[in-house]
Scaffold this active site. Structure first.
Site, PDB file in Angstrom:
ATOM      1  CD  GLU A 201      -1.334 -40.555   6.231  1.00 37.98           C
ATOM      2  OE1 GLU A 201      -2.486 -39.810   6.011  1.00 37.98           O
ATOM      3  OE2 GLU A 201      -0.710 -40.631   5.514  1.00 37.98           O
ATOM      4  CD  GLU A 275      -1.356 -35.977   8.669  1.00 32.28           C
ATOM      5  OE1 GLU A 275      -1.546 -35.884   7.612  1.00 32.28           O
ATOM      6  OE2 GLU A 275      -0.429 -36.589   9.533  1.00 32.28           O
TER       7      GLU A 275
END
EC number: 3.2.1.23
Length: 643
Positions: A201, A275
């Protein structure tokens, strides 16, 4: 509080002596059908993302994955959890790799026991699961400092997650040890690893345009040949990514514009949710998060109907054992609870939940063969309450620590000259200095994260992010001011990563005058200190009037095969619990968590010797909170369920 799906069973009474001291592979045959196969004997091509569908060894495949972290699950249960994943219809397990556990001191690496990563990966292959490895170096994961080792912060100029030379040198040294261990386990070398994630991320965090390229090259140059992916949430998707690396998305609800953005960024390439958040994490003092199966399953079904691959984060969350839970940022600061149940399809203790059963029904529709049978859940036992019978005050225990460090000014715990020059990473730090007057003590917001304050060993209050001032009573002559500072967990996400030094990070003032000449004790609660404390003969019977902080011991008798249970600390306020040398983690009466998970493999028949554990308590019965009748504090209940 997290809710476990543990059923109470009527069982006969067992006794075992326990010392407690409280301080697939799914191959895509069409848009909606997959079947389980054996791992191919001949491998001509790894996971390929050069068309709208993934292929593996030239055959179409849809990734149905689930996250499980080897460092959050007792090694004895790795196989159990993986077999349950396989039985649900998954074909892939994903895991992060926590740098701070594998290199707790600079240059001292650990890849054995609970941290034997190769064994975890090989077990996945044995069960029949592919592996997606997320080696970091930063992982987030609601883990202390996002998995980065605290000794990096000894450098006052450190810039984490950048190409700052001090950081890249440390990363290179770490990857020199890590990557050779997993290179032979890649798919094209006969292993189960089909993809690697490049960092984590970064689109939501960084502005160093060279950093992600550095991480990619660090992997490739060391022999990583399988598919590389990046992973970003919707806020970071437009900034994340690398040329030649597949982008994936993290989400919980479907936002069509985000999926369109992902598709537009890499047309005619596979779409994957790296995710899919099956639940959420909890923080101390907050509410327990629940994401109902009725909300979750239709979203997953819709993503699959669009031909996407998916990885559930988490499929089995596990536990933040020890001091390893992270925290949310300083506005306000909110530390993670010990449980990482995550309201996941498999509970913290590995039990089936309604989500699991609903997902199994859904994934069955994507298979041409029957799913494996579901293995039985691990047995749980309720044990009798533990009577606490010995205690040792903090002040009596100081002689078993290393000599204190003398410093003119406060020193943050990471820069203390301990642990072979690596500083103190976790636990508590005691700062003591002499004062000659009373008045107003002001922390200047330099306490990280919570300090119990004493004058001549008498408790006078707490300093933390909310309480910056205390009244120090007047007294005669020179007195000792003590601040016992707890590191409650470093922030794991966001812009505050570089500001996660703990202890006293600057001056504290008395009547606007900075205090000087400190003796600083490191209470990192490492095994050598615990063993020294356990061996002392200075333990005393628990008196009617207790003085905190203190260490406590108790005993629980159990016979028969040890089983999983939960420890409920009714009446206790805050501290940690050790069992047979294993740190079960923090407890705190503010919740939402009210019990600690105790895995059966960490118990044994007969006498379970337990190193002492540190506990400090602020009584709920009186304002001063340091002296209280033993009352309900004389037992620890071992129960079979989380409430």
């Amino acid at each position: 509080m997290l809710v476990s799906r543990v059923k109470n069973h009527a069982i006969r009474q067992h006794r075992v002596l326990l010392s407690l001291v409280v301080l697939g592979f799914l191959i895509w045959r069409s848009s909606s059908r997959v079947r389980v196969t054996d791992m191919p004997a001949v491998r001509v091509e790894g996971l390929n993302a050069n068309s709208s569908r993934f292929t593996l060894n030239g055959e179409p495949i849809r990734i149905l994955g689930g996250s499980m972290h080897y460092f959050r699950v007792p090694r004895a249960y790795w196989s159990d959890r993986m077999v349950k994943m396989k039985a649900c219809g998954l074909n892939t397990v994903t895991t992060y790799v926590p740098w701070n556990l594998h290199e707790p001191e600079r240059g001292a690496f650990k890849f054995h026991g609970q941290l034997e990563l190769e064994a975890f990966i090989n077990e996945a292959a044995r069960v029949g699961l592919w592996v997606i490895l997320r080696p970091g170096p930063y992982i987030c994961a609601e883990w202390d400092l996002g998995g980065l080792p605290s000794w990096l912060l000894r450098d006052k100029n450190m810039k984490l997650r950048t190409t700052y030379p001090g950081f890249t040198a440390a990363v290179n040294s770490y990857l020199d040890k890590l990557i050779p261990r997993v290179v032979p386990l890649q798919y094209m070398k006969g292993g189960p690893i089909i993809a690697f994630q490049v960092e984590n991320e970064y689109g939501s965090y960084g502005n160093d345009s060279q950093y992600m390229s550095f991480i990619k090259e660090a992997l490739v140059s060391r022999g990583i040949e399988e598919l590389l992916v990046t992973s970003d949430n919707r806020q970071g998707l437009h900034r994340g990514g690398l040329k030649g690396v597949l982008k994936t998305i993290n989400l919980q609800k479907i936002h069509p514009e985000v999926l369109r953005q992902l598709e537009a960024a890499q047309p005619d390439r596979p779409m994957m949710v790296m995710e899919y958040w099956s639940g959420w994490f909890d923080v101390w003092g907050g509410l327990h998060h629940v994401f109902e199966a009725d909300e979750m399953v239709p979203v997953i079904a819709e993503l699959l109907s669009q031909g996407m691959s998916i990885n559930l984060y988490m499929f089995h969350g596990g536990t933040n054992f020890g001091f390893m839970g992270g925290a949310l940022g300083n506005q306000p600061y909110r530390p993670m609870i010990t449980s990482y149940d995550y309201d996941a399809p498999l509970s913290e203790a590995g039990d089936y939940t309604p989500k699991y059963h609903r997902l199994r029904t859904l994934f069955r529709g994507y298979q041409s063969d029957n799913l494996p049978m579901m293995p039985k859940s691990q047995q749980k036992k309720p044990y009798k309450a533990v009577t606490v019978f010995q205690h040792l005050s903090l002040w009596e225990a100081l002689v078993y620590l290393e000599k204190p460090h003398h410093s003119l000014r406060p020193v943050n715990m990471e820069n203390l000259p301990v642990n072979n020059g690596n500083g103190q990473a976790y636990g508590y730090t005691l700062y003591e200095t002499a004062i000659t007057s009373g008045g107003t003590l002001n922390s200047k917001n330099n306490v990280r994260d919570k300090a119990l304050v004493f004058v001549d060993k008498v408790f006078i209050g707490v300093l933390d992010y909310k309480t910056l001032e205390l009244a120090v009573p007047d007294g005669k002559g020179e007195r000792i001011l003590s601040l016992l500072v707890e590191n409650c967990g470093r922030v794991n996400f966001g812009k505050d990563l570089n500001n996660q030094r703990k202890g006293l990070v600057g001056d504290i003032v008395l009547n606007n005058t900075p205090l000087r000449n400190f003796n600083i004790f490191s209470l990192d609660m490492k095994p050598d200190f615990i063993e020294r404390l356990q061996s002392t003969k200075q333990w005393k019977s628990v008196p009617k009037m207790l003085t905190y902080p203190a260490f406590f011991q108790g005993k629980l008798w159990v016979s028969g095969y040890p089983a999983d249970t939960f420890i409920r600390l009714s009446g206790w306020s805050k501290g940690v619990v050790f069992i047979n040398g294993q740190n079960l983690g923090r407890y705190w009466s503010i919740g939402p968590q009210q019990t600690l998970y105790l895995p059966g493999p960490w118990l044994k028949r007969g006498v379970n010797q337990v190193p002492p554990t540190y506990l400090f308590v602020r009584s709920q019965a009186c304002v001063c909170g340091i002296y209280t009748q033993i009352g309900t504090l004389n037992s620890i209940s071992c129960v079979s369920k989380l409430y």
